[in-house]
Design a protein around this motif. Structure first.
Motif, short mmCIF file in Angstrom:
data_model
loop_
_atom_site.label_atom_id
_atom_site.label_comp_id
_atom_site.label_asym_id
_atom_site.label_seq_id
_atom_site.Cartn_x
_atom_site.Cartn_y
_atom_site.Cartn_z
N PRO A 1 -19.92 -10.31 3.13
CA PRO A 1 -19.96 -9.42 4.30
C PRO A 1 -18.63 -9.42 5.04
CG PRO A 1 -21.10 -11.47 4.78
CD PRO A 1 -20.68 -11.55 3.34
N GLY A 2 -18.59 -8.65 6.10
CA GLY A 2 -17.40 -8.58 6.94
C GLY A 2 -16.61 -7.31 6.73
N HIS A 3 -16.69 -6.38 7.69
CA HIS A 3 -16.02 -5.09 7.53
C HIS A 3 -15.01 -4.80 8.63
CE1 HIS A 3 -19.73 -4.40 9.87
NE2 HIS A 3 -19.01 -3.53 10.54
N GLU A 4 -14.91 -5.67 9.63
CA GLU A 4 -13.92 -5.48 10.70
C GLU A 4 -12.70 -6.35 10.36
OE1 GLU A 4 -15.90 -6.59 14.28
OE2 GLU A 4 -17.47 -5.07 14.08
N VAL A 5 -11.77 -5.83 9.60
CA VAL A 5 -10.72 -6.69 9.04
C VAL A 5 -9.32 -6.10 9.24
CG1 VAL A 5 -12.31 -7.48 7.25
CG2 VAL A 5 -10.68 -5.69 6.72
N VAL A 6 -8.36 -7.02 9.18
CA VAL A 6 -6.97 -6.65 8.95
C VAL A 6 -6.51 -7.48 7.76
CG1 VAL A 6 -6.13 -8.34 10.66
CG2 VAL A 6 -4.64 -6.47 9.91
N LEU A 7 -5.76 -6.86 6.88
CA LEU A 7 -5.37 -7.51 5.63
C LEU A 7 -3.94 -7.14 5.28
CD1 LEU A 7 -5.51 -4.92 3.54
CD2 LEU A 7 -7.95 -5.45 3.55
N ARG A 8 -3.39 -7.90 4.33
CA ARG A 8 -2.05 -7.59 3.83
C ARG A 8 -2.10 -7.55 2.30
NH1 ARG A 8 2.79 -7.46 6.37
NH2 ARG A 8 2.00 -8.68 8.13
N ILE A 9 -1.57 -6.50 1.72
CA ILE A 9 -1.60 -6.32 0.27
C ILE A 9 -0.62 -7.30 -0.38
CG2 ILE A 9 -1.15 -4.71 -1.61
CD1 ILE A 9 -2.01 -2.46 0.33
N VAL A 10 -1.13 -8.05 -1.37
CA VAL A 10 -0.29 -9.05 -2.04
C VAL A 10 -0.09 -8.76 -3.52
CG1 VAL A 10 -0.87 -10.88 -0.39
CG2 VAL A 10 -2.30 -10.56 -2.43
N ALA A 11 -0.87 -7.84 -4.09
CA ALA A 11 -0.69 -7.48 -5.50
C ALA A 11 -1.29 -6.11 -5.75
CB ALA A 11 -1.35 -8.52 -6.42
N VAL A 12 -0.65 -5.34 -6.62
CA VAL A 12 -1.17 -4.02 -6.99
C VAL A 12 -1.05 -3.84 -8.49
CG1 VAL A 12 -0.58 -2.97 -4.76
CG2 VAL A 12 1.06 -2.87 -6.64
N GLY A 13 -2.00 -3.08 -9.06
CA GLY A 13 -1.96 -2.78 -10.48
C GLY A 13 -0.90 -1.74 -10.82
N ASP A 14 -0.62 -1.61 -12.09
CA ASP A 14 0.47 -0.75 -12.55
C ASP A 14 0.23 0.73 -12.25
OD1 ASP A 14 1.82 -2.95 -13.49
OD2 ASP A 14 1.05 -2.76 -15.55
N ASN A 15 -1.04 1.14 -12.14
CA ASN A 15 -1.34 2.56 -11.91
C ASN A 15 -1.61 2.89 -10.44
OD1 ASN A 15 -1.08 3.00 -14.64
ND2 ASN A 15 -3.28 2.83 -15.05
N VAL A 16 -1.41 1.92 -9.56
CA VAL A 16 -1.62 2.15 -8.13
C VAL A 16 -0.49 3.01 -7.58
CG1 VAL A 16 -1.65 1.03 -5.86
CG2 VAL A 16 -2.99 0.08 -7.75
N LYS A 17 -0.85 4.10 -6.90
CA LYS A 17 0.15 5.07 -6.43
C LYS A 17 0.29 5.12 -4.91
CE LYS A 17 -0.81 8.12 -10.37
NZ LYS A 17 -1.30 9.48 -10.78
N HIS A 18 -0.76 4.74 -4.19
CA HIS A 18 -0.78 4.99 -2.74
C HIS A 18 -0.61 3.73 -1.90
CE1 HIS A 18 -2.19 9.16 -3.36
NE2 HIS A 18 -2.90 8.66 -4.35
N HIS A 19 -0.50 2.58 -2.52
CA HIS A 19 -0.40 1.32 -1.79
C HIS A 19 0.71 0.47 -2.39
CE1 HIS A 19 -4.58 2.75 -1.35
NE2 HIS A 19 -4.53 2.21 -0.15
#
Length: 561
Positions: free
Chosen positions: A90-108
């Motif tokens: 659970p838990g939907h009120e969050v702030v996060l930082r992106i640490v890894a993305v896949g090769d086909n990720v375009k928007h992050h």
């Protein structure tokens, strides 16, 4: 794959069954696939909505399987997709930082700091929509995996909203619940019969059909009209509109939730009881009484006013268009409103009080009522300086000890109790707005005095959740300094205190929000009032007892040491 250093294991709070929470110190940290994003959670706010998931688990509408929006093959390839009876986080009120993305990720991209719009409205379940922290794992863990095909909608808009680095984690994590509050004030209300919609007209004997054409939307008439009437002149009035018309004998036989608008020319309780169930999602029922009285309470679907969201309007006149003119453009407070927040001492009630005190409306007074004197005192300490700064009259009332003797023009209801709606109708001022903010269960009906409701030209409405737009509105207020979301924080915790925090939300032992910092494994649940006993240097950085970015930074420094 673009990445930074990532551990193999993490702490996580998992919901494994109804009312079965467990702290798992050994949950795998997934690696993102080609379309996926891995993010590190900075902070999570605990929400009363988490309790609904806790109790209902697989029966919750947002824990169901996705039936529209993505293929089963894609969904099954997302490890964090956990519908039905699969354990979730659970838990939907969050702030996060992106640490890894896949090769086909375009928007992050790696390094982005974001908040999450939790309602994936483009992905439908059988009774609602998919959601972060429900059928997709949420934020009560150190790392969360998200799929770009889920968190970017068909128009290319991101559910991960970038935020600045120089704002405290708790401040931006709390944008989400504040956005739910904001949504209830800024959501636009429909003020006419839906263009291209399904219209049902029911007319009792002796009631002329008037003002219907004038009630049509500027965007066009409804697609079709179903008519239930007993007089030829009534049928002719409908036929003269020049639209496709279908005659029906009895509204009972018509499909439930089958109409976008219902206009009832009459004043019969048995008929209204039937029509209540014919309202589709987002439908409006207009009761044109023509000078008659219903004479007894009507069982109104108050739960669907919130979750539907359906709307009830009416007029004592003979003209349908008179009632539509009473619908406000949105749910906001107005200049000169006397506002009553019922249940003001709780976390969401505090937000409503603070929001309305700071709304910038002229001549507004705000009253907060609650049964808990301590919670009211905590709220007053936060809100009184804001009220003074904004020249707003503020009053706190312990409704256990003091009777409210004022006819308010705006009611914001924080408790999911139908009787509160009935009380507002009885006691409120002419032209009142009733904000049914609390989530009264959708099937619940309650007896309401529609004669008084219509005579007072009242309008009740409800909203559920928020939109990306709402979150951006609140985020702008936070970034500009107009809104301090930290004013609603009452306690902090690390992972060891997270389940105690959820219990505190359930038992209503905290007046405000609880913020969990997942990277702090061993910090228990600590009310801000007791912070000095645990972390004196953190307590020293509070601002008159309120949580601050400086206190947060000090907590992260000393608790990690």
């Amino acid at each position: 794959m673009t990445t930074t250093a990532i551990p193999q294991k993490q702490y996580a709070v998992q919901l494994v069954g109804p009312s079965q929470l467990k702290l798992n110190p050994d949950k795998d940290v997934p690696r993102p696939g080609p379309h996926q994003v891995l993010a590190k959670i900075e902070a999570v706010g605990l929400c009363f909505s988490d309790l609904k998931l806790l109790k209902q688990f697989s029966e919750h509408a947002r824990k169901k399987e996705v039936v529209k929006g993505l293929s089963e093959q894609i969904l099954n390839g997302i490890p964090s997709y956990v519908p039905a009876d699969k354990p979730t986080v659970p838990g939907h009120e969050v702030v996060l930082r992106i640490v890894a993305v896949g090769d086909n990720v375009k928007h992050h991209k790696v390094g982005e700091r974001c908040i999450v719009q939790a309602d994936y409205r483009n992905l439908r379940t059988s009774g609602s929509n998919a959601a972060f922290g429900y059928n997709f794992e949420g934020g009560l863990q150190e790392y969360v995996l998200m799929d770009e095909r889920v968190v970017v909608d068909e128009d290319g808009e991101r559910f991960l909203i970038p935020v600045k680095d120089d704002i405290g984690a708790s401040q931006v994590a709390l944008v989400e619940p504040w956005a739910c509050v904001e949504d209830s004030y800024v959501t636009r209300e429909r003020q006419s019969i839906l263009a291209a919609g399904r219209l049902l007209v029911v007319a009792d004997a002796g009631h002329a059909i008037e003002g219907l054409r004038e009630s049509f939307s500027p965007d066009g008439p409804p697609a079709s009209i179903t008519i239930v009437c007993v007089e030829d002149v009534q049928l002719k009035a409908i036929q003269d509109l020049g639209l496709p018309v279908e005659e029906a004998i009895d509204p009972v036989a018509l499909p439930d939730e089958g109409f976008d608008d219902i206009v009832y020319f009459g004043a019969s309780k048995p008929t209204l009881d039937v029509l209540n169930d014919k309202l589709a999602a987002h439908a409006i029922i207009n009761v044109v009484k023509g000078g008659k009285r219903i004479g007894e309470p009507v069982a109104v679907g108050v739960g669907r006013v919130h979750y539907g969201p359906t709307r009830w309007i009416g007029t004592d006149s003979t003209r349908a268009d008179d009632a539509y003119r009473n619908i406000p453009p949105d749910g906001d407070i107005r200049d000169g409103d006397s506002v009553l927040v019922v249940g003001a001492g709780g976390p969401m009630g505090q937000m409503h009080v603070i929001r309305n005190v700071c709304a910038g409306r002229k001549g507004v007074s705000v009253t907060g009522s609650d049964l808990d004197a301590a919670r009211l005192a905590a709220l007053e300490a936060k809100a009184r300086p804001m009220a003074a700064a904004n020249n707003v009259s503020l009053r706190m009332v312990n409704s256990k000890e003091e009777k409210l003797d004022q006819a308010f023009s705006y009611y914001a209801l924080m408790a999911p109790v139908g009787q509160l709606v009935a009380d507002a109708i009885r006691d409120g001022a002419e032209g009142m707005i009733i904000n049914v903010f609390a989530g009264i269960p959708a099937p619940v009906k309650h007896d309401l005095d529609l004669d008084t409701y219509i005579a007072k030209r009242a309008f009740m409405f409800g909203t559920s959740g928020s939109t990306i737009r709402d979150m951006k509105i609140v985020l702008e207020k936070v970034e500009s300094g107009q809104l301090n979301t930290n004013a609603s924080v009452d306690a902090i915790a690390g992972m060891s205190g997270a389940t105690d925090g959820i219990a505190a939300v359930e038992n209503r032992t905290m007046a405000g929000k609880i913020i969990v910092y997942p990277q702090l494994h061993d910090v228990p649940l600590i009310p801000l009032s007791e912070l000095g006993e645990h972390f004196p240097t953190v307590a020293a950085k509070l601002d008159d007892g309120q949580w601050t970015p400086a206190a947060e930074a000090e907590l992260l420094r000393v608790a990690k040491a």
